[in-house]
Motif scaffolding. Sequence first.
Motif, PDB file in Angstrom:
ATOM      1  N   ILE A 124       0.933  -1.439  -0.181  1.00  0.00           N
ATOM      2  CA  ILE A 124      -0.297   0.024   0.090  1.00  0.00           C
ATOM      3  C   ILE A 124       0.929   1.239   0.006  1.00  0.00           C
ATOM      4  O   ILE A 124       2.040   1.399   0.532  1.00  0.00           O
ATOM      5  N   ASP A 125       1.013   2.103  -0.807  1.00  0.00           N
ATOM      6  CA  ASP A 125       0.989   3.406  -0.830  1.00  0.00           C
ATOM      7  C   ASP A 125       0.815   4.425   0.375  1.00  0.00           C
ATOM      8  O   ASP A 125      -0.096   5.479   0.170  1.00  0.00           O
ATOM      9  N   SER A 126       1.270   4.346   2.221  1.00  0.00           N
ATOM     10  CA  SER A 126       0.957   5.062   3.061  1.00  0.00           C
ATOM     11  C   SER A 126       1.860   5.529   3.413  1.00  0.00           C
ATOM     12  O   SER A 126       1.525   6.672   4.893  1.00  0.00           O
TER      13      SER A 126
ATOM     14  N   GLU B 197      -7.622   8.933   1.737  1.00  0.00           N
ATOM     15  CA  GLU B 197      -6.730   8.133   0.486  1.00  0.00           C
ATOM     16  C   GLU B 197      -6.256   7.173  -0.212  1.00  0.00           C
ATOM     17  O   GLU B 197      -4.951   7.228  -0.159  1.00  0.00           O
TER      18      GLU B 197
ATOM     19  N   LYS C 228      -4.292   4.164  -1.110  1.00  0.00           N
ATOM     20  CA  LYS C 228      -4.731   3.287  -2.758  1.00  0.00           C
ATOM     21  C   LYS C 228      -2.916   2.009  -2.338  1.00  0.00           C
ATOM     22  O   LYS C 228      -2.437   2.146  -1.850  1.00  0.00           O
TER      23      LYS C 228
ATOM     24  N   PRO D 162       0.488   0.203  -7.546  1.00  0.00           N
ATOM     25  CA  PRO D 162       0.111  -0.550  -8.805  1.00  0.00           C
ATOM     26  C   PRO D 162       0.404  -1.432  -8.761  1.00  0.00           C
ATOM     27  O   PRO D 162       2.072  -1.588  -8.820  1.00  0.00           O
TER      28      PRO D 162
ATOM     29  N   VAL E 299      -8.006  -1.337   0.658  1.00  0.00           N
ATOM     30  CA  VAL E 299      -7.651  -1.615  -0.590  1.00  0.00           C
ATOM     31  C   VAL E 299      -7.751  -3.375  -1.350  1.00  0.00           C
ATOM     32  O   VAL E 299      -7.595  -3.801  -2.418  1.00  0.00           O
TER      33      VAL E 299
END
Length: 226
Positions: free
Chosen positions: A18-20, A87, A89, A92, A123
């Motif tokens: 996750i882009d956390s 927020e 995501k 990818p 997610v």
Amino acid sequence: MARRVPRLLILDCDGVLIDSEIISARMLVAELSRLGVQIDLPYVSQHFLGRSYPTVMATIRREFGLDLPPEFETRYREALLEAFGRELKIMPGVADMLDDLSVPTCVATSSSPRRVEMSLRLVGLWDRLAPHIFTASEVSRGKPAPDLFLHAAARMGAAPQDCLVIEDSLTGVRAALAAGMEVWRFTGGSHMGPDTPPEPEDARPHHRFASFGDFYRIAPDLRSTP
């Protein structure tokens, strides 16, 4: 000598699945500023990335002489989870990588059990990865000690030398190396970028990649489909 094919893939969560990390860093900077502690995102990246919350708080107390109020942790965690809800995501390419993976996988994270479950549910990854999710709360020493990775491997029935770890932080890379595992560093999160400096001698991964679209180019033997 031919490359040893891993029998288990161990994934970090924050900054990999996750882009956390950029969200976490921003919220920590904001909450600490309310107490008069002024730090910036590069400071967070250098000192806190990949470390457990108790370790981060111990560092703040030591470096700034600040005895954090009892309500700080609750306030920070609630603010962070609210921000995640708005927020957060998935990284990818992660879902496609997991779809094609030919070996078992698990998660080994410094996050708390509540945080990792909420994050992965947000997610859509929780049901794909649970129950093989291990947190720093299950070991006495967090990263950069090897304990969490060794614990995860043992629970999954894999020898350390048969594991491949994907990490984003130098702390995590050091932990995987100390565990005697192959480790790749993922640099595709929003908290990193093309100008991410080379790793120091004691934290050099076996590979470094910035997109999960490149995962099977590096390790085609881990792909279950042609």
